[in-house]
Design a protein around this motif. Sequence first.
Motif, short mmCIF file in Angstrom:
data_model
loop_
_atom_site.label_atom_id
_atom_site.label_comp_id
_atom_site.label_asym_id
_atom_site.label_seq_id
_atom_site.Cartn_x
_atom_site.Cartn_y
_atom_site.Cartn_z
N PRO A 10 0.81 -1.22 0.00
CA PRO A 10 0.00 0.00 0.00
C PRO A 10 0.85 1.27 0.00
CG PRO A 10 -0.13 -1.11 2.13
CD PRO A 10 0.59 -2.04 1.21
N LEU A 11 2.03 1.21 0.62
CA LEU A 11 2.91 2.38 0.65
C LEU A 11 3.43 2.69 -0.76
CD1 LEU A 11 4.35 4.43 2.51
CD2 LEU A 11 6.26 2.83 2.64
N ALA A 12 3.80 1.64 -1.49
CA ALA A 12 4.33 1.83 -2.85
C ALA A 12 3.24 2.38 -3.79
CB ALA A 12 4.88 0.52 -3.39
N VAL A 13 1.97 2.07 -3.49
CA VAL A 13 0.87 2.62 -4.29
C VAL A 13 0.67 4.10 -3.95
CG1 VAL A 13 -1.64 2.57 -4.60
CG2 VAL A 13 -0.34 0.44 -4.70
N LEU A 14 0.69 4.39 -2.65
CA LEU A 14 0.51 5.78 -2.20
C LEU A 14 1.57 6.69 -2.81
CD1 LEU A 14 -1.59 6.61 0.14
CD2 LEU A 14 0.46 7.20 1.39
N ILE A 15 2.81 6.23 -2.83
CA ILE A 15 3.90 7.04 -3.38
C ILE A 15 3.69 7.24 -4.89
CG2 ILE A 15 6.40 7.11 -3.83
CD1 ILE A 15 6.79 5.69 -1.14
N ALA A 16 3.24 6.16 -5.58
CA ALA A 16 3.02 6.28 -7.03
C ALA A 16 1.90 7.27 -7.32
CB ALA A 16 2.68 4.92 -7.62
N ARG A 17 0.91 7.34 -6.45
CA ARG A 17 -0.22 8.23 -6.74
C ARG A 17 0.10 9.70 -6.43
NH1 ARG A 17 -5.46 7.96 -8.11
NH2 ARG A 17 -6.78 9.68 -7.50
N PHE A 18 0.78 9.94 -5.30
CA PHE A 18 0.87 11.32 -4.82
C PHE A 18 2.23 11.99 -4.92
CE2 PHE A 18 -2.77 9.50 -2.44
CZ PHE A 18 -3.75 10.32 -2.98
N PHE A 19 3.25 11.26 -5.30
CA PHE A 19 4.58 11.89 -5.32
C PHE A 19 5.21 11.90 -6.71
CE2 PHE A 19 3.63 10.98 -0.96
CZ PHE A 19 3.99 12.16 -0.34
N LYS A 20 4.38 12.05 -7.72
CA LYS A 20 4.94 12.16 -9.07
C LYS A 20 5.55 13.53 -9.25
CE LYS A 20 2.22 8.67 -11.38
NZ LYS A 20 0.82 8.58 -10.91
N VAL A 21 5.02 14.50 -8.53
CA VAL A 21 5.68 15.81 -8.42
C VAL A 21 5.93 15.99 -6.93
CG1 VAL A 21 5.40 18.30 -8.69
CG2 VAL A 21 4.53 16.77 -10.45
N LEU A 22 7.17 16.22 -6.56
CA LEU A 22 7.53 16.29 -5.14
C LEU A 22 7.15 17.65 -4.53
CD1 LEU A 22 11.02 14.58 -5.45
CD2 LEU A 22 8.95 13.59 -4.47
N PRO A 23 6.92 17.69 -3.22
CA PRO A 23 6.47 18.93 -2.59
C PRO A 23 7.35 20.15 -2.88
CG PRO A 23 6.26 17.11 -1.06
CD PRO A 23 6.91 16.56 -2.28
N ARG A 24 8.67 19.99 -2.93
CA ARG A 24 9.51 21.15 -3.18
C ARG A 24 10.01 21.26 -4.62
NH1 ARG A 24 10.19 23.27 1.74
NH2 ARG A 24 9.99 21.80 3.45
N GLN A 25 9.45 20.45 -5.46
CA GLN A 25 9.90 20.46 -6.86
C GLN A 25 9.35 21.68 -7.61
OE1 GLN A 25 9.06 16.69 -8.81
NE2 GLN A 25 9.12 17.67 -10.82
N ASP A 26 10.21 22.31 -8.40
CA ASP A 26 9.81 23.51 -9.13
C ASP A 26 9.16 23.13 -10.46
OD1 ASP A 26 9.50 26.09 -9.93
OD2 ASP A 26 11.60 26.39 -10.50
N TRP A 27 8.03 22.44 -10.37
CA TRP A 27 7.29 22.04 -11.57
C TRP A 27 6.65 23.26 -12.20
CZ3 TRP A 27 2.57 22.35 -13.74
CH2 TRP A 27 2.24 21.41 -14.71
N PRO A 28 6.61 23.44 -13.51
CA PRO A 28 7.03 22.52 -14.57
C PRO A 28 8.45 22.79 -15.09
CG PRO A 28 5.67 24.23 -15.51
CD PRO A 28 5.84 24.58 -14.07
N ARG A 29 9.23 23.60 -14.35
CA ARG A 29 10.63 23.79 -14.80
C ARG A 29 11.45 22.53 -14.55
NH1 ARG A 29 8.99 28.90 -14.20
NH2 ARG A 29 8.60 28.59 -11.99
N GLU A 30 11.18 21.89 -13.40
CA GLU A 30 11.84 20.59 -13.12
C GLU A 30 10.81 19.51 -13.41
OE1 GLU A 30 13.31 20.19 -9.10
OE2 GLU A 30 13.84 22.31 -9.14
#
Length: 225
Positions: A10-30
């Motif tokens: 379940p942890l590996a599913v949670l990470i796949a769903r919610f961490f495709k963009v990380l909290p401090r990631q400068d999306w969409p530049r990164e």
Amino acid sequence: MVLGWGVLAPLAVLIARFFKVLPRQDWPRELDSTVWWRSHWMGQSAVFVLSIVGLALVLPSQWDNMSLHNWMGYAVFAGVILQVGLGLFRGSKGGPTAPAADGTLRGHHYDMTPWRKMFEALHKTLGYGLLLLAAVTILLGLWKANGPVWMWISLVTWWTLLIATFFVLQRRGMAVDTYQAIWGDDPSHPGNRLPAPGWGVRRLREKEEGASDVRSDRGDRLSSH
Ligand code: HEM
Ligand code: HEM
């Protein structure tokens, strides 16, 4: 089985769903953070290996005396084989960072081919179904083996925590579409002209059109790009 299905899967599913963009990631530049991807496939591969070890520990089978737990256990086993198989045969990536052999940007994911759409729909549906099946199988297993109290308490606490986290992260708009996490929101990418795939998955332009229910700071920050 407890470590694999009770803790890791379940942890590996949670990470796949919610961490495709990380909290401090400068999306969409990164773009294209591989944290979720590595956590997911390595985590689920470990679940697969642990399932084999777990099964080896309870064999040999008594086929004439199969309990509900045994049947469900084998169904979980079939499910994980299918999921790993789907993962392996999900098709090519494509796009600017992984062009095809002929130099074009073509790829199953980049073009969102019917094969990729089938993979995402089937893998997600099967995946969540499998987590549910595994949860019931574990409860039956614990009951059957007269599992220790600490194991019941730890598992119930862990799953309650995971489910609560799921709803919090979902409300924060962190279930970003894989396609946008990898290639950004530029409409020149073919997949960005399609609707968001799957339930509750976030597409940025939907928010800009006022259709999203994202309310968090993080959601607002993302939408300002
Ligand atoms: C999703 C998690 C689980 C899966 C996939 C699973 C799978 C299986 C399978 C396939 C069998 C049948 C083996 C055979 O044919 O003899 C089995 C039996 C057994 N399982 Fe599980 N299991 C899980 C969780 C658990 C848990 C949490 C426990 C206890 C802590 C447990 C205890 C047992 C025991 C004691 C047997 C032997 C039963 C017997 O021989 O009658 N299982 N399990
Ligand atoms: C090691 C083999 C595996 C690979 C290569 C793999 C690959 C992937 C990929 C590429 C995605 C993203 C799909 C997308 O949204 O675009 C994904 C999501 C997912 N995977 Fe796997 N996977 C594997 C094993 C598993 C297993 C064993 C499960 C069983 C629980 C599972 C459950 C899920 C679920 C539920 C999602 C969707 C999460 C969400 O966005 O809501 N995966 N997987």
